[in-house]
Design a protein around this motif. Structure first.
Motif, PDB file in Angstrom:
ATOM      1  N   ARG A 174       8.709   6.508   0.427  1.00  0.00           N
ATOM      2  CA  ARG A 174       8.712   5.124   0.932  1.00  0.00           C
ATOM      3  C   ARG A 174       9.826   4.918   1.929  1.00  0.00           C
ATOM      4  NH1 ARG A 174       5.745   1.038  -0.839  1.00  0.00           N
ATOM      5  NH2 ARG A 174       7.014  -0.485   0.209  1.00  0.00           N
TER       6      ARG A 174
ATOM      7  N   ASP B  85       5.286   6.124   7.004  1.00  0.00           N
ATOM      8  CA  ASP B  85       4.774   4.760   7.208  1.00  0.00           C
ATOM      9  C   ASP B  85       3.344   4.598   6.736  1.00  0.00           C
ATOM     10  OD1 ASP B  85       6.982   3.224   8.550  1.00  0.00           O
ATOM     11  OD2 ASP B  85       6.923   4.996   9.803  1.00  0.00           O
ATOM     12  N   VAL B  86       2.555   5.664   6.803  1.00  0.00           N
ATOM     13  CA  VAL B  86       1.206   5.597   6.243  1.00  0.00           C
ATOM     14  C   VAL B  86       0.753   7.011   5.906  1.00  0.00           C
ATOM     15  CG1 VAL B  86       0.010   5.729   8.479  1.00  0.00           C
ATOM     16  CG2 VAL B  86      -1.148   4.672   6.536  1.00  0.00           C
TER      17      VAL B  86
ATOM     18  N   LEU C 108     -11.007 -11.578   2.049  1.00  0.00           N
ATOM     19  CA  LEU C 108     -10.665 -10.349   1.333  1.00  0.00           C
ATOM     20  C   LEU C 108     -11.395 -10.258   0.000  1.00  0.00           C
ATOM     21  CD1 LEU C 108      -6.820 -10.127   1.942  1.00  0.00           C
ATOM     22  CD2 LEU C 108      -8.552  -8.504   2.719  1.00  0.00           C
TER      23      LEU C 108
ATOM     24  N   LYS D 182      -9.886  -2.694   2.386  1.00  0.00           N
ATOM     25  CA  LYS D 182     -10.043  -3.907   3.185  1.00  0.00           C
ATOM     26  C   LYS D 182      -8.826  -4.226   4.037  1.00  0.00           C
ATOM     27  CE  LYS D 182     -13.293  -6.100   0.030  1.00  0.00           C
ATOM     28  NZ  LYS D 182     -13.494  -7.242  -0.882  1.00  0.00           N
ATOM     29  N   LEU D 183      -7.656  -3.728   3.632  1.00  0.00           N
ATOM     30  CA  LEU D 183      -6.455  -4.067   4.373  1.00  0.00           C
ATOM     31  C   LEU D 183      -6.278  -3.132   5.575  1.00  0.00           C
ATOM     32  CD1 LEU D 183      -5.736  -6.099   2.249  1.00  0.00           C
ATOM     33  CD2 LEU D 183      -3.456  -5.128   2.061  1.00  0.00           C
ATOM     34  N   HIS D 184      -5.814  -3.695   6.664  1.00  0.00           N
ATOM     35  CA  HIS D 184      -5.391  -2.976   7.877  1.00  0.00           C
ATOM     36  C   HIS D 184      -6.567  -2.402   8.664  1.00  0.00           C
ATOM     37  CE1 HIS D 184      -2.462  -1.198  10.540  1.00  0.00           C
ATOM     38  NE2 HIS D 184      -3.069  -0.035  10.454  1.00  0.00           N
ATOM     39  N   ALA D 185      -7.335  -1.506   8.051  1.00  0.00           N
ATOM     40  CA  ALA D 185      -8.458  -0.893   8.766  1.00  0.00           C
ATOM     41  C   ALA D 185      -9.622  -0.818   7.794  1.00  0.00           C
ATOM     42  CB  ALA D 185      -8.083   0.505   9.241  1.00  0.00           C
TER      43      ALA D 185
ATOM     44  N   LEU E 239       1.591  -2.236   7.724  1.00  0.00           N
ATOM     45  CA  LEU E 239       0.134  -2.238   7.661  1.00  0.00           C
ATOM     46  C   LEU E 239      -0.398  -3.650   7.436  1.00  0.00           C
ATOM     47  CD1 LEU E 239       0.149   0.796   7.795  1.00  0.00           C
ATOM     48  CD2 LEU E 239      -1.353   0.876   5.810  1.00  0.00           C
ATOM     49  N   HIS E 240      -1.512  -3.968   8.087  1.00  0.00           N
ATOM     50  CA  HIS E 240      -2.281  -5.194   7.893  1.00  0.00           C
ATOM     51  C   HIS E 240      -1.604  -6.438   8.446  1.00  0.00           C
ATOM     52  CE1 HIS E 240      -5.582  -7.488   6.298  1.00  0.00           C
ATOM     53  NE2 HIS E 240      -4.749  -8.325   5.726  1.00  0.00           N
TER      54      HIS E 240
ATOM     55  N   THR F 169     -10.456  -9.855   6.089  1.00  0.00           N
ATOM     56  CA  THR F 169     -10.695  -8.517   6.594  1.00  0.00           C
ATOM     57  C   THR F 169     -11.890  -8.673   7.529  1.00  0.00           C
ATOM     58  OG1 THR F 169     -11.211  -6.218   5.990  1.00  0.00           O
ATOM     59  CG2 THR F 169     -12.097  -7.913   4.542  1.00  0.00           C
ATOM     60  N   TYR F 170     -12.606  -7.611   7.810  1.00  0.00           N
ATOM     61  CA  TYR F 170     -13.800  -7.748   8.649  1.00  0.00           C
ATOM     62  C   TYR F 170     -14.864  -6.816   8.111  1.00  0.00           C
ATOM     63  CZ  TYR F 170     -11.533  -3.646  10.677  1.00  0.00           C
ATOM     64  OH  TYR F 170     -10.917  -2.438  10.845  1.00  0.00           O
TER      65      TYR F 170
ATOM     66  N   PRO G 297       2.199   3.485   1.777  1.00  0.00           N
ATOM     67  CA  PRO G 297       0.895   2.879   2.069  1.00  0.00           C
ATOM     68  C   PRO G 297      -0.140   3.952   2.409  1.00  0.00           C
ATOM     69  CG  PRO G 297       2.654   1.784   3.310  1.00  0.00           C
ATOM     70  CD  PRO G 297       3.244   3.022   2.708  1.00  0.00           C
ATOM     71  N   VAL G 298      -1.358   3.760   1.893  1.00  0.00           N
ATOM     72  CA  VAL G 298      -2.436   4.728   2.098  1.00  0.00           C
ATOM     73  C   VAL G 298      -3.600   4.033   2.808  1.00  0.00           C
ATOM     74  CG1 VAL G 298      -4.161   6.172   0.918  1.00  0.00           C
ATOM     75  CG2 VAL G 298      -1.837   6.010   0.001  1.00  0.00           C
ATOM     76  N   ILE G 299      -4.237   4.720   3.729  1.00  0.00           N
ATOM     77  CA  ILE G 299      -5.551   4.256   4.185  1.00  0.00           C
ATOM     78  C   ILE G 299      -6.572   5.131   3.484  1.00  0.00           C
ATOM     79  CG2 ILE G 299      -7.117   3.861   6.117  1.00  0.00           C
ATOM     80  CD1 ILE G 299      -4.744   3.386   7.898  1.00  0.00           C
ATOM     81  N   GLU G 300      -7.306   4.481   2.580  1.00  0.00           N
ATOM     82  CA  GLU G 300      -8.263   5.177   1.730  1.00  0.00           C
ATOM     83  C   GLU G 300      -9.536   5.422   2.547  1.00  0.00           C
ATOM     84  OE1 GLU G 300     -10.395   4.133  -2.548  1.00  0.00           O
ATOM     85  OE2 GLU G 300      -8.788   2.883  -1.783  1.00  0.00           O
TER      86      GLU G 300
ATOM     87  N   VAL H 233      -4.407   7.875  -3.668  1.00  0.00           N
ATOM     88  CA  VAL H 233      -4.382   6.438  -3.933  1.00  0.00           C
ATOM     89  C   VAL H 233      -3.626   6.141  -5.227  1.00  0.00           C
ATOM     90  CG1 VAL H 233      -5.842   4.493  -4.572  1.00  0.00           C
ATOM     91  CG2 VAL H 233      -6.439   5.900  -2.596  1.00  0.00           C
ATOM     92  N   GLU H 234      -3.837   6.997  -6.225  1.00  0.00           N
ATOM     93  CA  GLU H 234      -3.230   6.701  -7.527  1.00  0.00           C
ATOM     94  C   GLU H 234      -1.776   7.101  -7.615  1.00  0.00           C
ATOM     95  OE1 GLU H 234      -5.857   8.300 -10.498  1.00  0.00           O
ATOM     96  OE2 GLU H 234      -7.338   6.708 -10.158  1.00  0.00           O
TER      97      GLU H 234
ATOM     98  N   TYR I 105       3.378   6.197  -3.365  1.00  0.00           N
ATOM     99  CA  TYR I 105       4.197   4.992  -3.246  1.00  0.00           C
ATOM    100  C   TYR I 105       4.187   4.500  -1.805  1.00  0.00           C
ATOM    101  CZ  TYR I 105       5.997   5.761  -7.930  1.00  0.00           C
ATOM    102  OH  TYR I 105       6.100   5.910  -9.271  1.00  0.00           O
TER     103      TYR I 105
ATOM    104  N   TYR J 202      -1.070  -0.645  -8.394  1.00  0.00           N
ATOM    105  CA  TYR J 202      -2.112   0.258  -7.898  1.00  0.00           C
ATOM    106  C   TYR J 202      -2.989  -0.474  -6.889  1.00  0.00           C
ATOM    107  CZ  TYR J 202      -0.911   3.609 -11.510  1.00  0.00           C
ATOM    108  OH  TYR J 202      -0.242   4.514 -12.285  1.00  0.00           O
TER     109      TYR J 202
END
Lengths: 422, 422
Positions: B198, B202-203, A119, B395-398, A396-397, A409-410, B223-226, B217-218, B221, A221
């Motif tokens: 929250r 879930d995402v 990561l 990097k997390l999840h996806a 997530l994750h 991660t990948y 989880p976000v996939i950026e 992102v900012e 609360y 954040y």
């Protein structure tokens, strides 16, 4: 002062992030040698670490800290040996980095590989247990990640002493010393600065009580892996084998009480409540478990220490010899109750009826769902995952017990010969 | 008013969350039938959808909206047919839910399965493209997730019309109508309420420009996939084949300019700058690309439209016919520059020297790293992943292009016969 702390934490994190780059492509051999060296260094410096721990212990005793907390804080030669062995056990983990997760040649002849990579920089925020310092640093170095650590202020001298020993060992192994960094101020503002460092901190993992975790989730954040809160239920279905049910309830509730996979709430089908509950309640009472029950449970409770459950009890994680007990009409009510009050950690049904089991396993939304077993099995070691970092209650994750792999991660690595997109 | 909006969004989200439960254990056949029914319903209701779109188009024209944005907003029978076909293509995806990812029997005889399950409730926030409504709803229903949608206010009539048609089709397929929910107010406060839910949402997946994504992102609360910001570099190494390098640069920069995998910055090794850059710059200029170059580039630029690059240019995602160009000393400087200014999206080296390629592929930290190919290949379709939801720069999840699988999590399903933990 606040500005100084912000600058201090930012600089520390940036140095650790810079260290994460060479560490991220260090060889398996180098990272294995580093964790072995860390173990050796802990043993060699045990006296100095214990001396630092004595300062924390004296201050904690003077402040009237509870015996339980003092025990968590205490370091002994045996406990340091345990930490060293923990580090050595990481050396034999298969390398989680550089695995080719998928590979294909796409139409235009490009070779595409999906490869696991570290990561980057992992922040760990924890409380009074000094051993988390070496557990966290070890798993990070093994997985090619730098770490920035923030222990509880009560354990500050111990954590800093351990981190310095480990950072020296990392340097001696030819890897960057800053890869094991620790925040050396007990000012709480430092944690908030750390949680704000988007782009520098790749993930924040809080390890500790519900208050710490909630603070991180609400204020960070940076991405967080949320761990640990477990309001785990055992639902005894009308088809349950009573002996199994009682054994599972007693084990889940009393085998170890201060843990997130302990049972906190018992749901019993109405049709067997009369037959099942009286003896169950006597057993719980005999083990010193305080029962918070609903009205129906009260009618069946021939015990001294019964208290009426309040709405609040259904959502409580006691982490103590207490349990809430509710009689439910059927599976629908049990599943709905768990959906409403559960924390998505571990949930169990006890039933001989296979259809009831399969429905529960399918419909209950939690990291681990059990038919006819104790919730206490939710554990990285028990699940065979290797060194557990924590138990995630997010989706997530990483979900449930997570280990080294969750610190990777990948990336997609694409090799071509000049291909362009038509 | 703000209170009303909060209550409205919360109720909508809670209803969608409730719908996610039965949807989460609906069979593959039911979910496939639902997305097929959604496609049919779009075709059948194309006239009504186009009528709703006409309202948006009229208002947008009256407000002086740019031609580019108007084109993104416009729905035609052909575009609705394209949306319907997109839904049908989901029907043939292998079921991402219920896959047994791992299975083992642990010591005490417990059977442990790690099984993929839907995330639950997915929130999608997007901008002016009405077709995202059906893409998002389709991928969610296919993966057993409920969705709550929030389109751009400019496209509100179109998005609401589409969502209602799809929700009706979901209901006709025997699944809960609330599984496709859309926020029917254009008040911006609604988005902020949604981002705070929250435990219900879930995402959150924002799809749109950098401003929208940063806001999510900012402020979220949940989880976000950026997704999406791409300051992608092409580094031309001293060993590069110049023809390949020029073709790759021109393709990455000009094949489509408004996309996140387009090249925004060109780095050229000092030792070949004299030989390579002049013609490269002429080609860029001839294609109408405005060059923002450093001093060394200026010396080599025999073109009209050259501007001096500022510090800010190195970090810019132009999404236009503009490019920043810098001459670098060597691979060290190139890799460090990308580490500093890149967004972790797609990065490419052009080099015949295999060692240089492998070093770049290993050391550059991005979702996709290329040797001798255009960055434009970073795409779910090109990578063979199926229906792409977006390109993650976290990097997390996806990470990188992500598809249906990213809308799943997993749970551990444990079957026992009364086991307790010793």
């Amino acid at each position: 002062m606040a500005d100084n702390i912000a600058a201090y934490v930012e600089n520390l994190a940036q140095a650790a992030k810079a260290a994460s780059r060479p560490l991220g492509f260090a060889s398996d051999e180098q990272r294995v040698a580093a964790v072995r060296g860390m173990a050796t260094a802990l043993r060699r410096n045990a006296d100095a670490i214990i001396a630092a721990n004595a300062l924390d212990m004296d201050a904690a005793r003077a402040a009237g800290t509870s015996e339980g907390l003092l025990d968590r804080l205490l370091l002994t030669p045996e406990r340091i040996e345990g930490m060293a062995r923990g580090l050595e056990s990481l050396a034999i983990l298969p390398d989680p980095v550089g695995r080719v997760l998928e590979e294909r040649t796409i139409d235009c002849g490009l070779n595409l590989q999906k490869v696991s990579v570290p990561l980057g920089l992992v922040a760990m925020v924890y409380e009074a247990r000094p051993n988390v310092t070496s557990d966290a640093a070890g798993i990070c170095i093994r997985t090619g990640n730098a770490c920035i650590l923030r222990g509880g202020s009560i354990a500050q001298n111990s954590c800093v002493a351990i981190a310095h020993v480990l950072a020296d060992a990392v340097q001696d192994a030819g890897l960057p010393r800053d890869a094991v960094s620790i925040i050396e101020t007990t000012d709480r503002a430092a944690t908030d600065v750390l949680m704000g460092l988007r782009g520098t901190v790749d993930v924040l993992i809080p390890r500790g009580g519900a208050g710490l975790i909630r603070h991180c989730v609400e204020n960070a954040y940076v991405p967080v892996i949320e761990t640990g809160t477990g309001n785990c239920h055992i639902y005894v279905h009308e088809s349950a084998d009573f002996d199994k049910a009682r054994a599972i309830v007693m084990n889940s509730k009393t085998q170890r009480v201060g843990v997130c996979n302990a049972c906190e709430s018992l749901l019993v089908d109405e049709r067997i409540a009369d037959a099942f509950l009286p003896q169950m309640l006597v057993e719980l009472d005999a083990a010193g478990v305080l029962v918070h029950g609903d009205e129906r449970t009260r009618d069946l409770a021939d015990i001294m220490d019964f208290v009426d459950a309040t709405e609040e009890d259904w959502g409580r994680e006691y982490l103590a010899l207490e349990i809430s007990v509710k009689v439910v009409a059927d599976e629908d009510e049990a599943i709905a109750h768990i959906g409403r009050y559960g924390t998505g950690h571990s949930e169990a049904i006890v039933a001989e009826d296979e259809q009831a089991c399969e429905r529960f396993l399918r419909e209950v939304d939690a990291s681990a769902v059990y038919a006819n077993a104790s919730t206490r099995f939710t554990d990285g070691g028990e699940f065979g995952l290797g060194a557990e970092i924590g138990i995630s209650t997010q989706k997530l994750h990483a979900r449930g017990p997570f280990a080294a792999e969750a610190l990777t991660t990948y990336k997609y690595v694409v090799r071509g010969e000049g291909q362009v997109r038509p």
